[in-house]
Design an enzyme around this catalytic site. Structure first.
Site, short mmCIF file in Angstrom:
data_model
loop_
_atom_site.label_atom_id
_atom_site.label_comp_id
_atom_site.label_asym_id
_atom_site.label_seq_id
_atom_site.Cartn_x
_atom_site.Cartn_y
_atom_site.Cartn_z
N ARG A 136 36.38 21.77 10.28
CA ARG A 136 36.68 22.21 11.65
C ARG A 136 36.31 21.18 12.72
O ARG A 136 36.31 21.51 13.90
CB ARG A 136 36.01 23.56 11.92
CG ARG A 136 36.59 24.60 11.01
CD ARG A 136 36.09 26.01 11.18
NE ARG A 136 36.70 26.78 10.11
CZ ARG A 136 36.16 26.96 8.90
NH1 ARG A 136 34.94 26.50 8.66
NH2 ARG A 136 36.80 27.62 7.97
N SER A 195 28.76 27.27 4.18
CA SER A 195 29.83 28.11 3.64
C SER A 195 29.52 28.46 2.19
O SER A 195 28.73 27.77 1.54
CB SER A 195 31.18 27.37 3.70
OG SER A 195 31.49 26.96 5.01
N GLY A 196 30.16 29.51 1.68
CA GLY A 196 29.99 29.85 0.28
C GLY A 196 29.60 31.28 0.00
O GLY A 196 29.08 31.59 -1.06
N GLY A 197 29.86 32.18 0.95
CA GLY A 197 29.52 33.58 0.76
C GLY A 197 30.19 34.21 -0.45
O GLY A 197 29.68 35.16 -1.04
N GLU A 198 31.34 33.67 -0.85
CA GLU A 198 32.06 34.19 -2.01
C GLU A 198 31.46 33.70 -3.33
O GLU A 198 31.95 34.02 -4.40
CB GLU A 198 33.54 33.82 -1.93
CG GLU A 198 34.34 34.68 -0.97
CD GLU A 198 33.85 34.61 0.46
OE1 GLU A 198 33.50 35.67 1.01
OE2 GLU A 198 33.80 33.50 1.03
N TRP A 264 29.58 29.61 8.82
CA TRP A 264 30.55 28.53 8.88
C TRP A 264 31.41 28.55 10.14
O TRP A 264 32.39 27.80 10.24
CB TRP A 264 31.45 28.59 7.64
CG TRP A 264 31.99 29.95 7.34
CD1 TRP A 264 31.40 30.92 6.59
CD2 TRP A 264 33.24 30.49 7.78
NE1 TRP A 264 32.20 32.04 6.54
CE2 TRP A 264 33.33 31.80 7.26
CE3 TRP A 264 34.29 30.00 8.57
CZ2 TRP A 264 34.42 32.63 7.49
CZ3 TRP A 264 35.38 30.83 8.81
CH2 TRP A 264 35.43 32.12 8.27
N ASN A 282 30.02 37.61 5.69
CA ASN A 282 29.95 38.80 4.84
C ASN A 282 28.76 38.78 3.89
O ASN A 282 28.33 37.72 3.44
CB ASN A 282 31.23 38.91 4.02
CG ASN A 282 31.43 37.71 3.10
OD1 ASN A 282 31.84 36.64 3.55
ND2 ASN A 282 31.15 37.87 1.82
N ASP A 324 34.75 42.66 4.05
CA ASP A 324 34.70 41.21 4.29
C ASP A 324 35.02 40.86 5.74
O ASP A 324 35.74 39.91 6.03
CB ASP A 324 35.65 40.45 3.36
CG ASP A 324 35.51 38.93 3.51
OD1 ASP A 324 34.37 38.45 3.58
OD2 ASP A 324 36.54 38.24 3.58
N ASP A 326 33.68 39.11 8.20
CA ASP A 326 32.72 38.09 8.65
C ASP A 326 32.54 38.10 10.16
O ASP A 326 33.50 38.24 10.91
CB ASP A 326 33.21 36.70 8.26
CG ASP A 326 33.12 36.42 6.79
OD1 ASP A 326 32.60 35.36 6.43
OD2 ASP A 326 33.57 37.27 5.99
N ARG A 351 35.98 39.70 13.38
CA ARG A 351 36.95 39.96 12.33
C ARG A 351 37.23 41.44 12.19
O ARG A 351 38.33 41.85 11.79
CB ARG A 351 36.43 39.40 10.99
CG ARG A 351 36.56 37.90 10.82
CD ARG A 351 37.64 37.51 9.82
NE ARG A 351 37.33 37.83 8.46
CZ ARG A 351 36.82 36.99 7.56
NH1 ARG A 351 36.52 35.75 7.92
NH2 ARG A 351 36.61 37.36 6.32
N TRP A 558 43.16 29.96 5.12
CA TRP A 558 43.30 31.19 4.34
C TRP A 558 44.74 31.71 4.38
O TRP A 558 45.33 32.04 3.36
CB TRP A 558 42.32 32.24 4.87
CG TRP A 558 42.12 33.41 3.93
CD1 TRP A 558 42.79 33.66 2.76
CD2 TRP A 558 41.18 34.47 4.09
NE1 TRP A 558 42.32 34.82 2.19
CE2 TRP A 558 41.33 35.34 2.97
CE3 TRP A 558 40.23 34.78 5.06
CZ2 TRP A 558 40.56 36.49 2.83
CZ3 TRP A 558 39.46 35.92 4.91
CH2 TRP A 558 39.62 36.77 3.80
#
Length: 600
Positions: A136, A195-198, A264, A282, A324, A326, A351, A558
């Site tokens: 970004r 980043s990396g919540g998933e 993020w 999330n 989800d 966020d 969101r 996304w």
């Protein structure tokens, strides 16, 4: 101020004591001066307040119809291009997705490439980037350009030569932790989120010393008070103390250690109060059955002291998230009249589909209304408790594990994702790129393994009821909590907006159109189709006395992950591929900066 790498016990008490002392609320003097010069674009959002507003007005509602491309530049990368370029003096700094190339272009010499930085990163980081290999943007300060690489490395580059001054590793990509956010320089620190919540990553915000790259403080989204940098008696939510270890007591056992809440999104800063503002994402996993409790402090707005990282106030928008939603979207800081009084406000388009207006000094919740009429998971937000009034019909937990909950609005990508809104002091309106998308959501049990996806849900997405458009571009009144005007778009509006003193607002579309509309009415005044879909943010600057509009095009992110990553199964891309499958009929991949100007 001491540099605190890990804080616990007596060290935490020291931070509490330091936080109580008066601080000098002066930001990086150079940046404060630069952001007041509309001829440059010196920060990712244009200014610390994240308004994405420019005082330039050569381009007006009367002449914008004459806009035409002035020049363009290819980044050489085919994945999604989020963010936008910086302009410092005569130099423009352009970034790209993985491998996160950065170019310095001389605007005084026909955009000549002065230097190019291309980090050598392990390509194994690509599979653990959940929603394309986006980045970004870069930040500037103290003669350096700061880049947050996909592999979590924060690197400082000499702005004149591109040579590495220092670098710091902020996480471990082998465990699913990645870097996609734009840094923010505040005083003598560089701030980045993760980043990396998933993948079950635990969210944090890090502050690095601008001269040395050493970690000064790090604030986690969940965990004991020593990790979240909270004073249980002084940190408040809606005026009440949060209490001891609120970041663990709202989780079952040690689930907070893999709790998500990554950071993020965008960071804003108020120099007068020395507070930074940002949101967390999330909770992990997406299956709510597996994580009982409110899961604090995921889905939360944080107000922290810039020097120490100590939290002054927090507000969790979606406790025990089931969809989800966020909370990482930008916090826009404005000084406006509210109920006839001058207030220091924070406006946030979450969101979850609600537009929030808060007092940024105290965290008092003033307005919370739907900015997309399709939102149905909750009927309203109770302003006294701050809690959403949920509709059990759309609960993904109440309906049971392995049960498909249908017709939930918005979809997981939200009524708006990270694509930042803009604010115009001329109209008092916020200009918001939105998604008009709903979903079916089926949670399932998932086990945690470091470095492996920790999602636990299958999704499908589609247009909201009553139409075929997947997006709208709206003007929002944050005092009334109402839409002033709305422009339907066939696909989600995934670009950042730009408001200008010329009365023109700019945004981009997924098909690739740069559009200019009247700030007061929303009337379309101009459009031009760029080489690829736009998920970047529109910026403006002057060169040799002439105003330019710049935008990165390059479909992906996304919404465009199907095209960017070559996915075809409708449920892939965390459910987005099916909703945007027709996008390939209107645009193709390609990373290009296109710059527009009025004819001589």
């Amino acid at each position: 101020m001491p540099r605190l790498l890990r804080i616990s016990g007596s060290a935490l008490a020291l931070v509490f004591a330091l936080a109580a002392l008066p601080t000098v609320a002066s930001a990086n003097d150079d940046l404060l001066k630069l952001e007041k010069d509309p001829n440059q674009w010196t920060q990712p959002a244009g200014n610390y307040a994240n308004t994405r507003y420019s005082a330039l007005k050569q381009i007006t509602t009367a002449n914008v119809k004459n806009l035409q491309p002035a020049w363009s530049f290819s980044t050489g990368v085919l994945r999604g291009h989020e963010g936008g370029p910086l302009v410092i003096g005569d130099m423009m700094y352009v970034h790209a997705p993985f491998p996160n190339t950065v170019y310095a272009l001389d605007l005084a010499d026909n955009g000549k490439i002065v230097w190019k930085y291309e980090p050598k990163q392990d390509p194994n980081v690509i599979p653990v980037m959940c929603c394309d290999t986006v980045n970004r943007g870069v930040a500037y300060g103290e003669g350096m350009i700061f880049l947050h690489q996909a592999d979590t490395t924060l690197v400082a580059l000499d702005a004149k030569t591109g040579k590495v001054v220092w670098s710091a590793k902020d996480g471990d990509a082998t465990k699913g932790e990645t870097g996609t956010s734009a840094p923010l320089v505040v005083k003598d620190k560089v701030l980045i989120g993760n980043s990396g919540g998933e993948f079950g990553v635990r969210g944090h915000l890090s502050a690095y010393d601008i001269k040395t790259g050493k970690l000064v403080w790090q604030a986690h989204s969940m965990g004991p008070d020593a990790d979240t940098l909270m004073d249980p008696a002084k940190t408040t939510e809606l005026g009440k103390p949060v209490g001891k270890d609120s970041g663990t007591s709202t989780w079952q056992g040690d689930q907070w250690k893999i709790g998500g809440g990554t950071t993020w999104g965008w960071i804003s800063y108020d120099p007068e109060t020395n507070l930074i503002y940002y949101g967390s994402g999330n909770p992990s996993t997406w299956n709510p059955v597996q994580r009982p409790g409110d899961n604090k402090w995921s889905m939360t707005i944080f107000a922290r002291d810039a020097d120490t990282g100590m939290a002054k106030w927090v507000y969790q928008m979606t406790p025990h998230d089931e969809w989800d939603y966020d909370g990482v979207n930008e916090m826009i800081l404005t000084d406006q009249k509210f109920d006839g009084k001058d207030r220091k406000l924070l406006v946030h388009f979450d969101r979850n589909g609600f537009g929030y207006t808060l007092d940024r000094l105290t965290g008092e919740l003033l307005v919370a209304e739907k900015y997309d009429p399709a939102v149905n998971w909750a009927s309203k937000i109770d302003l006294k408790t701050g809690l959403p009034v949920r509709d059990k019909k759309y609960s993904t937990e109440a309906n049971g594990e392995d049960t498909n909950s249908q017709g939930i609005c918005p979809a997981a990508l939200g009524s708006k994702d990270q694509q930042p809104a803009a604010f115009s002091p001329e109209t008092g309106l916020f200009y918001v790129p939105t998604n008009h998308v709903c979903m079916d959501y089926e949670p399932y049990k998932v086990a945690y393994t470091a470095g492996q996806p920790y999602v636990g849900a299958t999704l499908s997405m589609y247009p909201a009821p009553g139409g075929t458009n997947l997006g709208n571009f709206i003007a929002w009144d944050a005092e009334k909590g109402k839409i002033a005007w709305s422009i339907p778009e066939p696909f989600s509006v995934w670009s950042g907006a730009l408001a200008t003193a010329g009365g023109v607002v700019f945004y981009g579309t997924l098909e690739g159109y740069l559009k200019a509309v009247d700030a007061k009415t929303g009337k379309e005044l101009y459009k031009f189709k760029t080489p690829s879909g736009i998920i970047g943010n529109i910026n403006t600057y002057t060169s040799k006395g002439k105003q330019y509009i710049a935008v990165l095009s390059g479909v992906g992110g996304w919404a465009g992950i199907g095209m960017a990553a070559g996915l075809t199964n409708p449920n892939e891309g965390l459910g987005a591929v099916g909703a945007y499958q027709s996008l390939s009929q209107y645009t193709q991949l390609g990373g290009t900066l296109t710059v527009f100007a009025l004819p001589d």
